[in-house]
Write a protein that holds these residues in place. Structure first.
Motif, mmCIF file in Angstrom:
data_model
loop_
_atom_site.group_PDB
_atom_site.id
_atom_site.type_symbol
_atom_site.label_atom_id
_atom_site.label_comp_id
_atom_site.label_asym_id
_atom_site.label_seq_id
_atom_site.Cartn_x
_atom_site.Cartn_y
_atom_site.Cartn_z
ATOM 1 N N ASP A 1095 0.851 -1.192 0.000
ATOM 2 C CA ASP A 1095 0.000 0.000 0.000
ATOM 3 C C ASP A 1095 0.880 1.234 0.000
ATOM 4 O O ASP A 1095 1.703 1.426 0.908
ATOM 5 C CB ASP A 1095 -0.896 -0.001 1.236
ATOM 6 N N TYR A 1096 0.681 2.064 -1.014
ATOM 7 C CA TYR A 1096 1.411 3.320 -1.098
ATOM 8 C C TYR A 1096 0.488 4.494 -0.815
ATOM 9 O O TYR A 1096 0.882 5.648 -0.992
ATOM 10 C CB TYR A 1096 2.057 3.466 -2.476
ATOM 11 N N SER A 1097 -0.707 4.209 -0.403
ATOM 12 C CA SER A 1097 -1.658 5.242 0.005
ATOM 13 C C SER A 1097 -2.453 4.699 1.188
ATOM 14 O O SER A 1097 -2.440 3.503 1.476
ATOM 15 C CB SER A 1097 -2.590 5.610 -1.147
ATOM 16 N N THR A 1158 8.097 -0.508 4.874
ATOM 17 C CA THR A 1158 6.814 -0.819 4.232
ATOM 18 C C THR A 1158 5.640 -0.254 5.020
ATOM 19 O O THR A 1158 4.572 -0.024 4.458
ATOM 20 C CB THR A 1158 6.647 -2.346 4.102
ATOM 21 N N LEU A 1161 5.130 3.456 3.637
ATOM 22 C CA LEU A 1161 5.032 3.752 2.211
ATOM 23 C C LEU A 1161 3.882 4.696 1.879
ATOM 24 O O LEU A 1161 3.997 5.496 0.942
ATOM 25 C CB LEU A 1161 4.898 2.446 1.415
ATOM 26 N N PRO A 1162 2.741 4.678 2.611
ATOM 27 C CA PRO A 1162 1.679 5.646 2.294
ATOM 28 C C PRO A 1162 2.099 7.097 2.463
ATOM 29 O O PRO A 1162 1.375 7.989 2.014
ATOM 30 C CB PRO A 1162 0.572 5.275 3.295
ATOM 31 N N PHE A 1164 4.370 8.394 0.826
ATOM 32 C CA PHE A 1164 4.554 8.846 -0.549
ATOM 33 C C PHE A 1164 3.292 9.532 -1.049
ATOM 34 O O PHE A 1164 3.332 10.653 -1.572
ATOM 35 C CB PHE A 1164 4.898 7.658 -1.456
ATOM 36 N N TYR A 1313 6.456 -0.085 -6.859
ATOM 37 C CA TYR A 1313 5.821 1.234 -6.879
ATOM 38 C C TYR A 1313 5.939 1.864 -8.269
ATOM 39 O O TYR A 1313 4.968 2.377 -8.827
ATOM 40 C CB TYR A 1313 6.480 2.129 -5.831
ATOM 41 N N ALA A 1317 2.579 2.762 -10.434
ATOM 42 C CA ALA A 1317 2.165 4.153 -10.284
ATOM 43 C C ALA A 1317 1.792 4.747 -11.634
ATOM 44 O O ALA A 1317 2.365 4.412 -12.678
ATOM 45 C CB ALA A 1317 3.287 4.972 -9.643
#
Length: 1398
Positions: A1095-1097, A1158, A1161-1162, A1164, A1313, A1317
């Motif tokens: 999860d980057y958000s 990790t 990461l959200p 970002f 990512y 993305a």
């Protein structure tokens, strides 16, 4: 314009372009019309059921190589019993005390003094604070690697900057000197010296020049320069001129200089030699480095000659990687916040209860000598001494408060020959020994290491003063054997003529008196001296007993002594007092810490007692501590002393006795009023006699019918007192003159007085006026106050039963209380234990009366009182009793805080608090009952004063809950069972109700009672954090959700502070990482990095699975939409957590740090949502970056006004195919050209090109027009995004966190990512990288110097801002690596190896 949170939350926006937003008036109207939009509560995401998740993923967790990051350790906490260590050789509690004690209060006090400490130890507690409290402290490196950058090469050309640099780190020196004109053809003379102003300047390469000028204006060109890098040495040369020295150069030449003074000459020589020494070390280091570089250079040439380009390429990467890893510091090491001292979160060092003293004073008695001297032995060859025995009594008097603040210290300074004069009375009636109760106490003390002779003749006493000040005096009262009137007996000591003849006469009379009246004393003289110079306790060691004054028979009382001491500093008044010719040699000193051979006031040897031989021990003298709370301390030892003070006897009207003039009073302590009852042997003896006696005599006044007394009798009380214990005073008429015709009767009884010790169960300590009885029939205790209660008792009262005798007592006891409220409470509790008739309803009355308990009593018996309150809390069946018990605790805790004694409460909770062993009849627990009672007090309908006190001091109650939970789990063996089964459902309900009841007080009372709300918020956070150790962790997550649900966007700044303080405390839990479960929540084996489900958000799943970190990031994201103060609070919490992860030695490996990354990461996505607020124009010194190119400057400003299409930003920077190559989803051949063009950009130019600057500004335009794209906004409860720019500190702190994650995340996570993305997100990502380069680029020493001087930024040099300059031979290796790096970059996109992020 920057929006700030006020009383009415409003969203302010920065208007940069009319095309971007609605008019300001429209927005204002919308906010006013629908202000509730800004206060919509954020979406509540229910956390995962932590315990069930652990069971469900048990196999994956166990098989994970980093399983330690996913589960709590099994040995997380334990309870240890520490043996109570006193300072004495053996326990102060008598062996028979527990058997003798019957009352509840005495039993509980003894239990308190004998029980061990019980401490809950958290194995990983060192990791439960912020990063400053980690066991491996974050230390700034002692020495950083020195680099010289191109931008700093020409700094030395500017003398001001060079001088500044010299002041910052090098050697600086300037001043006037005389310069000799040295020439081969001219002899140096005095006239050839010229006065010049010399200035020592350090150049950019570290070398020094010595410039000289005609005046002090160093901004001009110097008249000349001496290059110190050619100087070989500096030596003194005074042949030509005084204070001269010469500089010897490499070419055999010299420079001759002279100073105005010797000191200045030596200073110049020292400074110059220091420079030469450092320059020599630097040259040797460069030579050493150069040799190494030559070897590396030859090695590199050999490698290239092989023709294997791939091997060369690999070697270059290895060399660079090794160099970077060896010299690389952790990212946060040099962060200013890391080095900032902050003691706000430092836990207090809680100590065990221990016996404390005030200012301790060692009083040493050396000698008492009168001018009247003689030889007491029959042969004249023996030494000359005082001709009769004298006895000294020392004590401390506080004139300022009219208090006697110490017990008496009896000293016998007589010569052994003089002591023999009274040897016949050594076994008098007061020395008899019988088998009384105190014999066992004495035998125990003697058998435990105290020699019987150690305290027979003590000469050194240790006094303690809790509140020192200059008006405290050491008073010495001098007594002698009873002989006659004071005036008659002192007359020989006031004359200086015929001393030998007078001495023989006095000696003859003294021998007669000592042989007949040796056990009786009479007042003789007194002396005094100040003890302290000031209120800080500085001893007045220079003071002496200036004179020995004759004792006035009409001024014997302590009150009279205070009057005399009041005039002590008035010489004109003291000169009127009659003086005895003699000297008392007594000195005072501080008590050394390693003092040995010391015994307590109860004759118990202190721990380091050596007991060698019969040497005199040091005796601690009892201090009478003021009866105020701030001077009191909790009792830790057993002590049970009673001090008796006979005051006055009025006998001039008595008709019962023919003679009653030379009246002696004999004091005894008895436990029965029967005829055959013997007095108890419990009175402390005087020097020369046994330790304890059965009776003691007060000093006798000759021919006085109304005598006054100043004596102090010290009694060791029995452990348990009863109604028959009493003091018996017997008065005797002492016949001073012997009658040879009749039988010589020394003493004749002339009356008795008795004083029962207890009244209403408490020891009587007030001053008493008592009648005197002429006879003493059996059962006399039944008659009091001159009245016969029983007809069968025949008592004849002196003077009609009038109160003729005045006496007072002073109790110093740790097992008996004089406070009626405390006594009645314990007495009722004892009644409830013994019978069921004592109702709990009456107990409420006694509980309420405890609010009137005296402060010093409350502090003295603090552990015993609190133990009993907790006992009542768990045994009561009435809610009203439990609530009132808690109210009393609130009162006690508040009183301790008001007196500044809260550290005693912390000691109690940590070391003492322990519920009685659980039994079948007692199934209630402290934690559950206390939680329920706290909830009841916090109800809105209850007393708001008590609830406010509970809020303000809630830490005590929450820590009590925590310790009780720990004891409960250990004693019931529930540590190993499932978390769901550890506590009852009723307790979980009690905790949840307590949290819900507490929250409105925190969120509403902060306006009226900020301290109470803040303390309650922090205490709740600490409690919730510790609940993770004991309780169902999913339940604790829900309580955190309940807490967060009480806050809304737009809250005042104070509530945001509360919320983030809570989050900081909770996230500082030692097992914060396992609580967040840094693991993939999917099954199966991952074959490609594109398949990683990271999860980057801030998705709902992420916030649910990784609850704490998800909650924190959501709150940080919401805070970024608030005012600057709130943003900074949130960012600091996030950054502090990142720093803690960096330096936590449990997660030091690269794989562990990658796993930690990790979780963040959200961030970002969070930064990308706010990328339009990163104002790079304010990034110093960007405003001046284009001062030499007006065209570029205008281009940047134009782009700020005219927005471009969203796609143009990508076309102006890197091509889409480049991102495809980086992410591995496109062909590398299609982007080689673009990559090459990007690589060959001018490295010496600005780090951000005009195009990249436009791209960032275009993203600002694009992002502000796409509010609906922000998923974070709706999740955080806000529909309007702020557009004001973040300031530089905020940007730097956020980017430190960003770079920390980027540096530590795995390559697979980064590739995943990039592969997933969107183009706009990738553009945002590289925009963030771009802004990082701006924020953290090195601007040169010139720029730093200007900033420190406050002169503002200066235009940048066109030379490289980052690469070190190539100097000497050390630059060869750097150039070599640059060449290999160029080859590496040229083939980056054709190589299958992934990009390494360092």
């Amino acid at each position: 314009m920057q929006g700030r949170a006020g009383k009415t939350p409003r969203k302010e926006m920065v208007i940069e372009s009319p095309q971007q937003y609605k008019s300001l008036a429209e927005i204002e109207a919308e906010v006013e019309a629908g202000s509730q939009v800004a206060t919509v509560k954020p979406k509540i995401i229910e956390p995962l059921d932590y315990e069930n998740v652990l069971l469900h993923w048990k196999t994956e967790i166990i098989s994970d190589v980093l399983r330690d990051m996913l589960q709590f350790p099994t040995d997380d906490f334990q309870i240890s019993a520490l043996q109570r260590q006193g300072r004495t050789l053996f326990s102060t509690v008598p062996e028979t005390a527990e058997k003798e004690a019957h009352s509840l209060f005495v039993r509980e006090c003894i239990k308190t003094y004998k029980s061990d400490w019980h401490v809950v130890n958290y194995k990983y507690e060192e990791y439960s604070g912020d990063f400053r409290q980690l066991p491996n402290k974050v230390l700034r490196p002692e020495k950083l690697s020195a680099h010289v950058f191109e931008v700093d090469e020409d700094v030395e050309k500017d003398e001001d900057t060079a001088s500044l640099r010299s002041q910052k780190g090098g050697v600086s020196k300037h001043g006037w000197l005389y310069k000799g004109n040295v020439n081969g053809a001219i002899t140096v003379t005095m006239r050839s010296f010229k006065r010049r102003y010399f200035h020592l300047a350090q150049l950019g390469d570290g070398s020094y020049n010595l410039n000289f000028y005609k005046d002090e204006n160093t901004s001009k060109d110097p008249k000349g320069t001496i290059f110190l890098d050619s100087c070989m040495g500096v030596v003194q040369n005074s042949k030509v001129r005084r204070f001269a020295f010469e500089l010897k150069m490499q070419d055999k030449s010299t420079f001759l200089l002279a100073a105005d003074s010797e000191a200045e000459m030596e200073e110049w020589i020292t400074t110059l030699n220091k420079i030469l020494h450092s320059s020599f070390e630097q040259a040797m280091q460069e030579k050493k480095n150069g040799d190494l570089n030559d070897a590396d250079d030859e090695h590199g040439k050999t490698e290239l000659s092989t023709g294997d380009f791939q091997e060369t390429f690999q070697t270059a990467r290895d060399i660079e990687s090794k160099m970077r890893s060896e010299a690389r510091l952790k990212l946060f090491t040099l962060d200013p916040d890391t080095q900032k001292l902050d003691f706000s979160a430092i836990e207090l060092n809680v100590q065990q209860f221990e016996e404390k003293f005030g200012k301790r004073v060692l009083v040493s008695c050396h000698d008492l000598l009168f001018n009247l001297q003689g030889c007491v032995a029959e042969n004249e060859e023996r030494p000359t001494t005082n001709v009769e025995p004298f006895y000294v009594i020392l004590s401390l008097f506080d004139v300022q408060n009219n208090r006697k603040i110490s017990a008496n210290f009896h000293v016998d300074l007589n010569h052994p020959l003089v002591r023999q004069m009274t040897s016949g009375h050594g076994s008098g009636p007061n020395q008899q020994i019988s088998g009384s109760w105190n014999d066992s106490v004495l035998e125990h003390r003697l058998a435990s290491g105290l020699p019987e002779g150690a305290v027979r003749y003590p000469k050194q006493g240790i006094f303690s003063v809790t509140c020192p000040h200059p008006e405290i005096f050491l008073v010495a009262r001098i007594e002698k054997v009873l002989q006659g009137g004071i005036t008659h007996c002192t007359e020989p000591y006031m004359k200086s003529s015929d001393s030998a003849k007078m001495a023989q006469k006095v000696l003859k009379n003294a021998k007669t008196a000592c042989g007949r009246l040796g056990q009786y004393r009479m007042p003789f003289g007194w002396a005094a001296r100040p003890v302290f110079k000031d209120a800080s306790g500085t001893l007045d060691k220079s003071a002496r007993f200036s004179a020995l004054y004759r004792q006035d028979s009409s001024k014997l009382s302590d009150e009279d002594m205070f009057k005399l001491l009041t005039d002590f500093r008035k010489p004109e008044k003291m000169a009127k007092l009659p003086v005895l010719l003699g000297n008392l040699d007594v000195t005072i000193d501080s008590v050394p810490p390693d003092l040995t051979n010391c015994v307590t006031s109860s004759y118990i040897p202190v721990g380091n007692f050596e007991g060698n031989g019969q040497s005199s021990a040091l005796l601690e003298v009892e201090e009478f501590v003021p009866c105020i709370a701030k001077c009191s301390q909790p009792f830790t030892i057993y002590k049970n002393h009673l001090y008796v003070y006979p005051k006055h006897l009025k006998y001039d009207g008595q008709k019962c006795f023919a003679k009653a003039r030379n009246i002696a009073v004999c004091i005894q302590f008895k436990d029965s009023d029967e005829d055959e009852a013997q007095p108890l042997k419990c009175i402390y003896g005087c020097p020369g006699g046994p330790l304890f006696t059965k009776q003691a005599y007060a000093a006798v006044l000759h021919h006085q019918q109304n005598p006054e007394f100043y004596d102090e009798i010290k009694i060791e009380l029995p452990t348990q007192l009863h109604e028959k214990h009493h003091l018996l005073f017997t008065f005797y008429h002492v016949s001073c003159d012997s009658n040879s015709k009749k039988k010589d009767v020394v003493e004749t009884p002339v009356g008795q007085v008795w004083l029962p010790l207890l009244k209403d169960g408490r020891v009587i300590t007030n001053e008493q006026q008592l009648p005197v009885a002429a006879n003493l029939p059996a059962g006399y205790l039944s008659s009091q106050d001159g009245v016969n209660k029983h007809s069968g008792l025949e008592i004849k009262w002196v003077d009609g039963g009038k109160p003729l005798f005045k006496v007072s007592t002073h109790l110093v006891s740790t097992v008996n209380t004089q406070d009626q409220h405390l006594h009645k409470f314990f007495h009722h509790c004892e009644s409830m234990e013994m019978s069921e008739q004592a109702s709990e309803g009456e107990l409420v009355k006694y509980l309420k009366s405890l609010h009137a308990m005296e402060g010093h009593v409350m502090v003295n018996f603090l552990p015993t009182i609190l133990n009993q309150l907790f006992c009542v809390l768990t045994r009561t069946t009435h809610e009203d009793v439990a609530v009132n018990v808690t109210r009393v605790m609130v009162h006690v805790v508040a009183q301790c805080h008001e007196e500044g004694l809260e550290h005693y409460l912390r000691s109690y909770v940590k070391f003492v608090l322990k519920q009685d062993p659980y039994s079948v009849t007692n199934v209630k627990t402290v934690h559950e009952e206390l939680a329920k009672a706290m909830t009841a007090i916090l109800k809105p309908s209850t007393d708001f004063l008590t609830s406010n006190k509970l809020l303000k001091h809630s830490w005590y109650f929450f820590e009590g809950l925590v310790k009780s939970m720990a004891h409960y789990l250990i004693e019931h063996g529930k540590v190993k069972v499932s978390r769901n089964q550890r506590f009852s459902a009723s307790y979980y309900h009690a905790v949840e109700t307590l949290v819900n009841m507490l929250m409105p007080h925190i969120t509403q009372k902060y306006k009226d009672n900020l301290d109470a709300a803040r303390n309650a918020n922090r205490s709740l956070a600490v409690f919730i954090k510790r609940c993770f150790t004991f309780m169902n962790r999913g339940f604790v997550f829900k309580q955190i959700n309940n807490y967060m649900n009480c806050f809304v966007p737009g809250d005042p700044k104070t509530l945001y502070e509360f919320k983030f303080e809570f989050l900081r405390e909770v996230c500082n839990h030692e097992h914060y990482v396992p609580l967040n479960l840094p693991m993939p929540f999917w099954k199966g084996r991952i074959q490609r990095f594109q398949d990683l489900q990271l999860d980057y958000s801030l998705t709902d799943d992420f916030c649910r699975n990784h609850f704490l970190v998800g909650l924190l990031l959501r709150e940080v994201g919401g805070a970024l939409q608030e005012s600057r103060e709130i943003r900074q609070i949130a960012i600091q919490v996030l950054k502090g957590l990142m720093i803690k992860h960096t330096f936590d030695d449990r997660y030091a490996s690269k794989s562990q740090q990658a796993r930690l990354a990790t979780l963040y990461l959200p961030l970002f996505g969070l930064l990308q949502e706010n990328v339009y607020r990163l104002d790079i124009k304010e990034s110093a010194p960007l405003d001046n970056c284009n001062v030499n190119n007006p065209r570029e400057d205008s281009l940047v400003q134009t782009s700020m006004v005219t927005p471009q299409k969203p796609g143009s930003c990508i076309e102006n920077a890197l091509h889409k195919d480049v991102f495809g190559v980086i992410s591995g989803t496109a062909s590398p051949q299609s982007s080689t050209t673009n990559a090459s063009s990007v690589h060959h950009a001018d490295s010496k130019g600005s780090l951000v090109s005009t195009d990249s600057g436009n791209s960032l500004l275009d993203k600002s335009s694009d992002r502000t027009n796409s509010l609906e794209k922000n998923p974070c906004a709706s999740a955080l409860g806000s529909t309007v995004l702020r557009s004001d720019k973040l300031d530089q500190d905020e940007i730097k702190n956020l980017f430190m966190c960003f770079l920390h994650i980027l540096k530590n995340m795995s390559e697979e996570a980064l590739f995943a990512y990039w592969s997933k993305a969107a183009s706009s997100e990738l553009m945002d990502f590289f925009t963030l990288i771009e802004v990082c380069l701006y924020q953290f680029r090195y601007m040169g020493k010139r720029f730093i110097a200007r900033i420190h001087e406050g002169a503002g930024p200066v235009g940048p040099d066109r030379k490289s801002l980052t690469l070190p300059v190539s100097r000497n031979r050390a630059g060869i290796l750097h150039a070599r690596l640059q060449q290999l790096g160029s080859l590496e970059n040229a083939h980056t996109f054709n190589n299958s190896r992934p990009v390494h992020l360092k």
